[in-house]
Design an enzyme around this catalytic site. Structure first.
Site, PDB file in Angstrom:
ATOM      1  N   ALA A  87       0.851  -1.195   0.000  1.00 25.21           N
ATOM      2  CA  ALA A  87       0.000   0.000   0.000  1.00 25.21           C
ATOM      3  C   ALA A  87       0.887   1.245   0.000  1.00 25.21           C
ATOM      4  O   ALA A  87       0.508   2.285  -0.537  1.00 25.21           O
ATOM      5  CB  ALA A  87      -0.918   0.001   1.209  1.00 25.21           C
ATOM      6  N   THR A  88       2.062   1.118   0.570  1.00 30.18           N
ATOM      7  CA  THR A  88       3.030   2.222   0.536  1.00 30.18           C
ATOM      8  C   THR A  88       3.334   2.589  -0.914  1.00 30.18           C
ATOM      9  O   THR A  88       3.321   3.764  -1.299  1.00 30.18           O
ATOM     10  CB  THR A  88       4.330   1.800   1.260  1.00 30.18           C
ATOM     11  OG1 THR A  88       4.014   1.554   2.631  1.00 30.18           O
ATOM     12  CG2 THR A  88       5.412   2.846   1.160  1.00 30.18           C
ATOM     13  N   ASN A 171      -5.230   4.019  10.904  1.00 35.72           N
ATOM     14  CA  ASN A 171      -4.562   2.809  11.406  1.00 35.72           C
ATOM     15  C   ASN A 171      -4.241   2.866  12.894  1.00 35.72           C
ATOM     16  O   ASN A 171      -4.074   1.842  13.525  1.00 35.72           O
ATOM     17  CB  ASN A 171      -3.283   2.521  10.609  1.00 35.72           C
ATOM     18  CG  ASN A 171      -2.411   3.730  10.434  1.00 35.72           C
ATOM     19  OD1 ASN A 171      -2.867   4.776   9.969  1.00 35.72           O
ATOM     20  ND2 ASN A 171      -1.153   3.620  10.808  1.00 35.72           N
ATOM     21  N   HIS A 221      -1.829  -7.904   3.346  1.00 33.40           N
ATOM     22  CA  HIS A 221      -1.458  -8.409   4.679  1.00 33.40           C
ATOM     23  C   HIS A 221      -2.313  -7.862   5.812  1.00 33.40           C
ATOM     24  O   HIS A 221      -2.194  -8.302   6.955  1.00 33.40           O
ATOM     25  CB  HIS A 221       0.043  -8.212   4.954  1.00 33.40           C
ATOM     26  CG  HIS A 221       0.469  -6.823   5.321  1.00 33.40           C
ATOM     27  ND1 HIS A 221       0.646  -6.435   6.629  1.00 33.40           N
ATOM     28  CD2 HIS A 221       0.772  -5.749   4.574  1.00 33.40           C
ATOM     29  CE1 HIS A 221       1.066  -5.154   6.655  1.00 33.40           C
ATOM     30  NE2 HIS A 221       1.138  -4.730   5.424  1.00 33.40           N
ATOM     31  N   THR A 260       8.288  -8.425 -13.052  1.00 30.61           N
ATOM     32  CA  THR A 260       7.626  -9.732 -13.154  1.00 30.61           C
ATOM     33  C   THR A 260       6.634  -9.895 -12.010  1.00 30.61           C
ATOM     34  O   THR A 260       6.958  -9.601 -10.853  1.00 30.61           O
ATOM     35  CB  THR A 260       8.684 -10.856 -13.107  1.00 30.61           C
ATOM     36  OG1 THR A 260       9.560 -10.665 -14.215  1.00 30.61           O
ATOM     37  CG2 THR A 260       8.042 -12.231 -13.178  1.00 30.61           C
ATOM     38  N   CYS A 346       3.704   1.289  12.651  1.00 29.57           N
ATOM     39  CA  CYS A 346       4.529   1.652  11.509  1.00 29.57           C
ATOM     40  C   CYS A 346       5.648   2.598  11.901  1.00 29.57           C
ATOM     41  O   CYS A 346       6.631   2.712  11.206  1.00 29.57           O
ATOM     42  CB  CYS A 346       3.681   2.291  10.424  1.00 29.57           C
ATOM     43  SG  CYS A 346       2.436   1.168   9.841  1.00 29.57           S
TER      44      CYS A 346
END
Ligand code: PMP
Length: 400
Positions: A87-88, A171, A221, A260, A346
């Site tokens: 998400a960062t 969050n 996650h 990839t 975080c």
């Protein structure tokens, strides 16, 4: 592999070793998600970009299935989902990718972005970086619950506002921003609405089409998928949103995000999304009542305990509490078995008070007495009681 049962019954989040109550930080991979991913590390290891053989086709089919599963969870079309690694990354991409596109279209136009002071650092720091590149950025203040007020936003709008980026569910303190109302406010204006929905997905209903969201970031996650697997929703129509890539290279993801594809992680994201969709309503209700029970029990056990964030407009899984006069650090040894967070996970490791707590007016003294407890798929009433007992047992008797 088909997702057969709704919620798996096994997970190692409560044991003699301790009790995990930090689901805002991350979640364990659901055993069904893990099972879905496994073959893509082994027999189905192909590169989806290999168009000449069945190894490649199998991988490509798996990626397309995951894209559908993710799109279906958020009310989008498959073509509107681009896979990223976090998400960062998705948040950074929106901010730098839009700026690059706007400058390409007209290098001299004035550009104004709006965000809030309560964002995740991946939005805050990217906004600070574009500010240095000449973008005018407003970091809106929030109310005492940690929400952006519609009126504050309305007053910040300018003729050259191009982007509003606001976190959906905070969050740290769990407050929910009124994203639908915000979308209505900016509709018809030439302003894109991006939301960081990392803590919203799988917790509250999210429908980008009904709600009028233009760009949305989220990460597997946080909803029982693997780490390093995320997505960005980019609206394809009305308006067709265009941002430049952040990562250039082999042209994967329609040239928008090269590299990839991490097929097992993408398969995991898709499976996690499908399980969330199946259980959203029942899990949201279960989490909300468990959270409310937790809060009642904490209030009964710890006199003077205070809740940060909004009482009802908050994440079903989050409690952020201040225990006045009780330094959490001094309890550390006694609450070792409780997997909880002091301030934002975080930014843990840093000694300064978190910008979120500061943003809602918590003093440094109060912040050091503040704890984030977050619940998840395998948390039950016994766990809640155990957590309350551990906390109460850790607090000096003169305080209880
Ligand atoms: N936004 C929010 C609201 C978050 O909670 C987090 C994770 N703490 C992120 C963004 C970053 O997500 P990721 O770990 O996927 O980079």
């Amino acid at each position: 592999m088909e997702i057969t049962t709704h919620i798996s019954t096994t997970a190692q989040t409560a044991s003699d070793k301790g009790l995990y109550l930090d689901y805002n930080a991350t979640t364990p991979v659901d055993p069904q998600v893990y099972a879905a991913m496994e073959p893509y590390f082994k027999e189905y290891f192909g590169n989806p970009a290999s168009v000449a053989h069945h190894w490649g086709w199998t991988a490509e089919n798996a990626v397309q299935k995951a894209r559908m599963q993710v799109a279906s969870l958020i009310g989008a079309k498959s073509s509107e989902i681009t896979f990223t690694a976090s998400a960062t990354e998705s948040n950074n991409w929106v901010i730098f990718g839009l700026l690059s596109k706007l400058r390409e279209e007209n290098p001299n136009q004035p550009i104004h972005f709006i965000t809030s002071c309560l964002e995740h650092s991946s939005v805050l720091k990217a906004m600070q970086a574009v500010e240095k590149q000449g973008v005018e950025v407003d970091f809106l203040p929030v109310n005492k619950f940690g929400q952006v007020e519609i009126e504050t936003l309305r007053q910040a709008l300018k003729p050259h506002t191009k982007l509003i980026s606001l976190i959906w569910v905070n969050n740290e303190v769990g407050s929910i921003n009124p994203i639908s109302e915000i979308a209505k406010l900016v509709k018809e204006k030439q302003i894109l609405l991006h939301t960081d929905a990392t803590q919203a997905i799988g917790k509250i209903p999210v429908n980008v089409t009904d709600m009028g969201i233009d760009l949305m970031s989220f990460s597997a996650h946080k909803f029982y998928g693997p780490k390093g697997s995320a997505a960005l929703f980019i609206r394809g129509k009305d308006p067709k949103v265009q941002i430049n890539p952040l990562i250039y290279g082999g042209g994967q993801e329609k040239g928008l995000r090269s590299g990839t594809l991490n097929v097992p992680a993408i398969v995991g994201l898709g499976a996690a999304a499908e399980i969330c969709k199946m259980n959203l309503e029942s899990e949201a209700a279960r989490m909300t009542s468990l959270r409310n029970l937790f809060w009642q029990k904490l209030q009964a056990a710890i006199p003077g305990i205070r809740l940060n964030g909004h009482a009802t407009e908050r994440s079903p899984i989050n409690l952020n509490v201040t225990l006045p006069g009780i330094k959490i650090e001094s309890l550390a040894a006694k609450i070792q078995k409780l997997g909880v967070s002091m301030g934002s996970a975080c930014s843990s490791g840093s000694v300064s008070i978190s910008h979120v707590l500061k943003g809602i007016g918590v003093t440094p003294e109060e912040a050091s007495c503040t704890l984030r407890l977050s619940l998840g798929r395998w948390t039950n009433e016994d766990d809640i009681q155990r957590a309350v007992d551990i906390l109460r047992g850790a607090i000096p008797t003169e305080n209880v």
